[in-house]
Every structure is written in structure tokens, then in C-alpha cells.
Design a protein around this motif. Structure first.
Motif, short mmCIF file in Angstrom:
data_model
loop_
_atom_site.label_atom_id
_atom_site.label_comp_id
_atom_site.label_asym_id
_atom_site.label_seq_id
_atom_site.Cartn_x
_atom_site.Cartn_y
_atom_site.Cartn_z
N GLN A 174 0.83 -1.20 0.00
CA GLN A 174 0.00 0.00 0.00
C GLN A 174 0.87 1.25 0.00
O GLN A 174 0.51 2.26 -0.64
CB GLN A 174 -0.91 0.01 1.23
CG GLN A 174 -1.89 1.18 1.26
CD GLN A 174 -2.81 1.20 0.05
OE1 GLN A 174 -3.42 0.19 -0.30
NE2 GLN A 174 -2.93 2.36 -0.61
N ALA A 175 2.01 1.22 0.67
CA ALA A 175 2.90 2.37 0.68
C ALA A 175 3.42 2.68 -0.72
O ALA A 175 3.56 3.86 -1.11
CB ALA A 175 4.07 2.13 1.64
N ALA A 200 1.79 1.90 -3.57
CA ALA A 200 0.64 2.45 -4.29
C ALA A 200 0.41 3.91 -3.93
O ALA A 200 0.11 4.75 -4.80
CB ALA A 200 -0.61 1.62 -4.00
N ASP A 201 0.57 4.24 -2.64
CA ASP A 201 0.41 5.63 -2.21
C ASP A 201 1.49 6.52 -2.84
O ASP A 201 1.22 7.69 -3.18
CB ASP A 201 0.50 5.72 -0.69
CG ASP A 201 -0.70 5.11 0.02
OD1 ASP A 201 -1.73 4.90 -0.66
OD2 ASP A 201 -0.59 4.81 1.23
N ALA A 202 2.69 5.98 -3.02
CA ALA A 202 3.77 6.76 -3.65
C ALA A 202 3.43 7.06 -5.10
O ALA A 202 3.71 8.16 -5.60
CB ALA A 202 5.09 6.00 -3.54
N ASP A 238 0.39 7.37 -6.30
CA ASP A 238 -0.68 8.37 -6.25
C ASP A 238 -0.12 9.77 -5.99
O ASP A 238 -0.61 10.76 -6.53
CB ASP A 238 -1.69 8.01 -5.15
CG ASP A 238 -2.50 6.77 -5.47
OD1 ASP A 238 -2.51 6.36 -6.65
OD2 ASP A 238 -3.10 6.19 -4.54
N ALA A 239 0.92 9.85 -5.16
CA ALA A 239 1.48 11.16 -4.81
C ALA A 239 2.35 11.72 -5.92
O ALA A 239 2.42 12.93 -6.11
CB ALA A 239 2.29 11.04 -3.52
#
Length: 319
Positions: free
Chosen positions: A215-216, A218-220, A222-223
């Protein structure tokens, strides 16, 4: 401050978005009367290919796929269309431009200079007699990425591969794989923007130990990657897919579509920058010599810019 650098080259226009000394976007637009996004064209419906799709012949030459076509339109009917995706050559085969029903007077879509001007950022026009601002920013390195697919980032590297189905990024580097994958996510996002990559994009990260690490990453993504796009979650094998709007060929696709033409235009750029008087003859690979022979307009423009005609010869092998 970010600014666009633009060159009106021989046979192509070039633009790079430079910020803090790095190239964030690199674009090449080959010269020619091709249907560009936003262009309005008169057309004639030539073939109904599906319940909502048809093939149309554009008045200016060439074909496009129309989706949807107006209800009740029959083969041979005249209509007006607007281009929403440019033609893309995939492994030597042209994927036709895509169009939708349009209205208004015929007009071409905006060219590269018009598009970068419309961003509102400063645009600096670069000329051959000036210092090479493109090279100072890393132009050759970006082109090497597009051709080789090898992209280094702190702690690892990416291997980019273009296929008809999607553009793939394979992540390599030393463990620990959690921090490596987050750094790779930022590197992939920058590469996507730098090379103008759209459509389906697959990223093969190292297999991560737990859901929180996945998830980290995937969040990267997105950012780091500007919207709009859609993505999947990373699966247990480290694969994540991103889908972006695909409007035109990416830089790697544009180069691969006509490799000899790309190398010939790059050669003309180098010759144009030679201080006068330039050499009258140049030894080049046979493929480039043949490509230049098919483009008398490029050679005429080179002669106009340099003040003399150039000959291109191939080296004869000793027997």
C-alpha cells in the motif's frame, strides 16, 4: 522556475520542460500534415465496422476511426469529425487516429509550439547558433532512455519496454525491497511524465512482504503521478497497473516508429550546429543515407540554414 525550451528543427519540432536543471517532459513532433488532437475535419464514412464504430476518410488525406458515429449515418455520407487520439505506429503497423462527431469549420489541431504555449509557462525559443540549452539540460540522456529503456534512479534502475498492449517497467535493485520500491514508484512516475507515456502501463516491483508495504508503494504512485489516471492495487507478486489517457505516441514509440528517420533528423541537428563553414560531405550509415535521399525537403532546409549543400555518403567496406 520551470520553462519550456523549444527548437524548430529540420523535419521535427522539439520541446523540453526544464525545472531546477532537470528535464521533466521531453517531446518530439515530426513534421507533416497528420491529423492532430483537436483538429476539425470534413470526412466521408467509408465503412461501418461495428455497432458504434466506423471508418472515415478525411478530406485532407488519411483515414480515422469514428466512435460513435451518428445514428442513421450510412456509408458514403459526409460528416464533420474531431480528432481525439492521433495515429500511432505499433511495430510497423499504423493504429488509425480516433475521431468523434464534431462541428465547426475545418481547422488543424494545435501543434507542439501551440500546446506548450497554452500551458502558461514561459517558452524559450532555442536556435542553432546559440549554446545548446537542450544538451545542457540532459537531452541526449533522455533520448538514450527512450531508445535503450534503461533508466537509473538512486538505489536501483528501471528497464522500460514498449509493447502494443502496454508499456512495461521492471524494477531492479538491492534490498531492502520496501524502500527500493517506493523510490522506484517515484522514478516510474517521473519517467511516465518525461516520456509522455499513456495507455496501459505495467510496473513489476520486487515481491513485498506484507500489505502495508504494498500500500505504501501504491500511495507513492498516487502522490508522484499527476492525475488523471486509474490504477490497480499491487498484487502479491509485486505487479501494479496504471491506465492513463492515451492521446498520441510516447517518445519511445515515436522514435521506434521511424528509427532511421529519428537518427537522420538527429544528425541534421548536429550538422546545423557546426560552426561555419560546415563540411560539404558526411559519411553516414546506409539506412540514414537512404532515409535522407527520400527527404529532399530536409536537405533543402539544411542548405538554407547552413549556407551550403551537404552530401551524404556511405563508407565502402574493403573487400
Amino acid at each position: 522556475m520551470a520553462e519550456w525550451l523549444y527548437e524548430a528543427g529540420i523535419g521535427e519540432a522539439r520541446a523540453i520542460l526544464v525545472s531546477r536543471g532537470d528535464i521533466w517532459k521531453a517531446r518530439i513532433e515530426v513534421a507533416g500534415e497528420v491529423p492532430r488532437i483537436g483538429g476539425i475535419h470534413r470526412a466521408r464514412l467509408t465503412e461501418i465496422t461495428g455497432p458504434r464504430t466506423a471508418k472515415v476518410a478525411l478530406d485532407g488525406g488519411g483515414d480515422a476511426l469514428l466512435e460513435p458515429f451518428p445514428a442513421g449515418t450510412t456509408q458514403g455520407a459526409a460528416l464533420t469529425v474531431r480528432i481525439v487520439r492521433e495515429g500511432i505506429i505499433e511495430r510497423g503497423k499504423l493504429r488509425l487516429p480516433k475521431a468523434v462527431p464534431g462541428e465547426g469549420a475545418p481547422q488543424p489541431g494545435p501543434d507542439l509550439l501551440a500546446r506548450i504555449t497554452a500551458t502558461g509557462l514561459p517558452v524559450r525559443l532555442c536556435r542553432a547558433h546559440e549554446a545548446d540549452a537542450f544538451e545542457e539540460a540532459g537531452w541526449s540522456e533522455v533520448l538514450d532512455e527512450a531508445v535503450s529503456g534503461d533508466i537509473a534512479f538512486p538505489g536501483g534502475w528501471l528497464r522500460m519496454a514498449v509493447t502494443p498492449a502496454m508499456t512495461l517497467f521492471d524494477v531492479d535493485g538491492a534490498p531492502p525491497h520496501g524502500p527500493l520500491s517506493i523510490a522506484a514508484a517515484h522514478a516510474v512516475a517521473r519517467a511516465i511524465e518525461r516520456h509522455g507515456i499513456g495507455g496501459s502501463i505495467g510496473i513489476d516491483f520486487p515481491t513485498l512482504a506484507n500489505k502495508a508495504e504494498r500500500q505504501a508503494v501504491a500511495d507513492a504512485i498516487d502522490a508522484a503521478l499527476p492525475q488523471p489516471f486509474e490504477r490497480t492495487a499491487m498484487n502479491g507478486f509485486g505487479f501494479l497497473q496504471v491506465v492513463r489517457r492515451r492521446e498520441r505516441a510516447s517518445l519511445p514509440e515515436a522514435i521506434a516508429a521511424d528509427r532511421a528517420g529519428y537518427e537522420a533528423r538527429a544528425l541534421l541537428r548536429r550538422i546545423e550546429r557546426i560552426p561555419p563553414p560546415p563540411p560539404a560531405s558526411h559519411i553516414v550509415p546506409e539506412a540514414i543515407a537512404r532515409r535522407l535521399a527520400r527527404q529532399p525537403d530536409w536537405l533543402a532546409e539544411l542548405a538554407r540554414r547552413t549556407g551550403g549543400e551537404a552530401r551524404f555518403e556511405t563508407r565502402q567496406e574493403n573487400r
